[in-house]
Design an enzyme around this catalytic site. Structure first.
Site, PDB file in Angstrom:
ATOM      1  N   SER A 117       0.841  -1.199   0.000  1.00  0.00           N
ATOM      2  CA  SER A 117       0.000   0.000   0.000  1.00  0.00           C
ATOM      3  C   SER A 117       0.881   1.256   0.000  1.00  0.00           C
ATOM      4  O   SER A 117       1.787   1.373  -0.820  1.00  0.00           O
ATOM      5  CB  SER A 117      -0.950  -0.042   1.201  1.00  0.00           C
ATOM      6  OG  SER A 117      -1.962   0.928   1.087  1.00  0.00           O
ATOM      7  N   LEU A 118       0.643   2.194   0.908  1.00  0.00           N
ATOM      8  CA  LEU A 118       1.463   3.409   0.963  1.00  0.00           C
ATOM      9  C   LEU A 118       2.938   3.067   1.144  1.00  0.00           C
ATOM     10  O   LEU A 118       3.819   3.829   0.717  1.00  0.00           O
ATOM     11  CB  LEU A 118       0.997   4.301   2.113  1.00  0.00           C
ATOM     12  CG  LEU A 118       1.774   5.599   2.349  1.00  0.00           C
ATOM     13  CD1 LEU A 118       1.621   6.561   1.173  1.00  0.00           C
ATOM     14  CD2 LEU A 118       1.330   6.265   3.652  1.00  0.00           C
TER      15      LEU A 118
END
Length: 445
Positions: free
Chosen positions: A90-91
């Site tokens: 993800s991030l």
């Protein structure tokens, strides 16, 4: 018997609101395949929880610092690390790309070989929803202001340092240290959910101008042999499906009905849910934004335990679960929009695609690959998404670096963002086992 000392360090970076425990299945699976005498593993801890609000830049500096500290620790213990792999979820994938640029600029890759770089459900193009449609505009305005600095960067409304451009645009600039560092990796791959990812939709995780999976029931999805029905063949993702026998009028009526009904969840959400749930979400976001600004200020002043000076270099040439659920629920109500017919030139030239047979360093087979893509498009019409010019530029730059792209179809749970890495021990997340197996089967020690 003398035990061998591993010369390879693998770094796994968690995502927004996350912590190292989110990567437990990835870590244990990696360790089961490569014991301690074959591989070192690092799980950076300084970005845990609400610290991910502090932005990609600060997060990348923290990760780069932890990597350098780990390498120094291993050296003191007599380990001669020669190889480095980085995996971002993800991030964490964006934070990893930032850290890679810093490490490259500091000359680390002249001493240590970058081997594997992999992202799972990472928003490489940010999280802006396509430009057309009033609901998309509303979310692009509101969403960017709920996650402090990280939110501004993910929605590309920030101005990064003195560049006058968003951080994600700089991160994908062909002349930046970030792209130069990324090119050093021997293998680059990504995994992108094609449905039900409430945080990171397919086009941004898959670095794509089109989304052939908007209506997965209307096409034949092709899977990689041995990984059915989860890992989609990125080189030949879909084929035409036998058309329904509905009369033309009925089919148009059915399509129109689906379009109207598709808007209902968003309107219902605005009317019923926002007055209650969003109050908690926005209050918490405001509190976390204030705290984040305080942490960023301390970081800039060198009071957060990290000397930031070595990383400030020339760039060119508690309520966590509830807040995460709230953000995902709002984000998932958005719909994808497309460029009008005849305006595909706004997206720029077609992006080159790497087949699995290509090396990560060569593009010798690109001509035949582009031909096969054009033949495929002739069979199945896939419209171009209404992205921003900056997003189209990011796609071209990242495609020129070269990624092996693996679309993922999670069938058994609607929270595919967590299931793709089996973030929790839930039977419904077991399709994540197939994703992780494929990743490990292609991990170069």
């Amino acid at each position: 018997m003398t035990s061998t000392k591993p010369d390879h360090l693998a770094v796994l970076v968690h995502g927004l609101w996350g912590n190292p425990d989110h990567l437990k299945y990835l870590t244990t699976s990696l360790r089961e395949k490569y014991p301690e005498d074959q591989l070192h593993i690092l799980l950076p801890k300084r970005n845990a929880g609400s610290f991910t609000y502090d932005g990609i830049e600060l997060g990348g500096e923290r990760v780069a610092s932890e990597i350098e500290e780990k390498l120094e620790e291993l050296a003191r213990e007599g380990h001669d690390v020669q190889k480095l792999s980085i995996i971002g979820y993800s991030l964490g994938g964006l934070i990893s790309r930032y850290a890679i640029g810093l490490l490259y600029h500091k000359g680390l890759f002249e001493k240590i070989e970058p081997v594997n770089f992999t992202t799972f459900a990472t928003p490489h193009l940010g999280v802006r929803t396509p430009l057309l449609g009033y609901h998309n505009h509303i979310w692009n305005v509101l969403g960017a202001r709920t996650l402090s600095q990280s939110g501004r960067q993910l929605f590309t409304i920030d101005t990064f340092r003195n560049t006058g451009r968003p951080l994600l645009s700089v991160l994908a600039d062909p002349e930046s240290i970030f792209i130069r560092g990324l090119k050093q990796f021997k293998h680059r791959s990504l995994y992108a959910n094609i449905v039900n990812d409430r945080s990171v939709v397919y086009y941004t995780a898959g670095i794509a101008k089109t989304d052939p999976f908007v209506k997965p029931d209307d096409v034949q999805i092709n899977y990689l042999t041995g990984y059915e029905p989860v890992i989609v063949d990125g080189d030949n993702p879909i084929s035409p499906k036998e058309p329904d026998t509905l009369p033309a009028f009925s089919q148009r009526l059915s399509t129109g009905t689906r379009t109207v009904l598709g808007r209902i969840p968003f309107m219902a959400f605005l009317i019923l849910f926002i007055p209650i749930g969003s109050t908690i979400f926005l209050v918490n976001s405001a509190i976390q934004s204030v705290r984040s600004r305080q942490r960023i200020k301390m970081h800039e002043e060198g009071k957060a335990g990290i000397d930031v000076a070595p990383y400030r270099i020339p760039l060119l040439n508690g309520m966590r679960q509830e807040v995460e659920d709230m953000f995902e629920n709002i984000n998932s109500t958005q719909s994808q929009e497309y460029l009008p017919n005849g305006s595909e030139e706004l997206a720029g030239p077609p992006s080159p695609r790497l087949s699995r047979k290509q090396s990560s360093k060569g593009m010798d087979e690109s001509d035949s690959e582009v031909d096969s893509i054009e033949e495929h498009k002739a069979k199945v019409q896939v419209p171009t998404l209404a992205l921003t010019p900056a997003q189209f530029a990011m796609i071209d730059s990242l495609d020129n670096v070269g990624f092996k792209k693996y679309p993922v179809y999670i069938h058994n749970h609607r929270h595919s963002h967590a299931a793709i890495i089996r973030r929790m021990e839930k039977r419904a997340f077991d399709e994540g086992r197939v994703v992780v197996k494929h990743w490990l089967d292609n991990f170069d020690l």
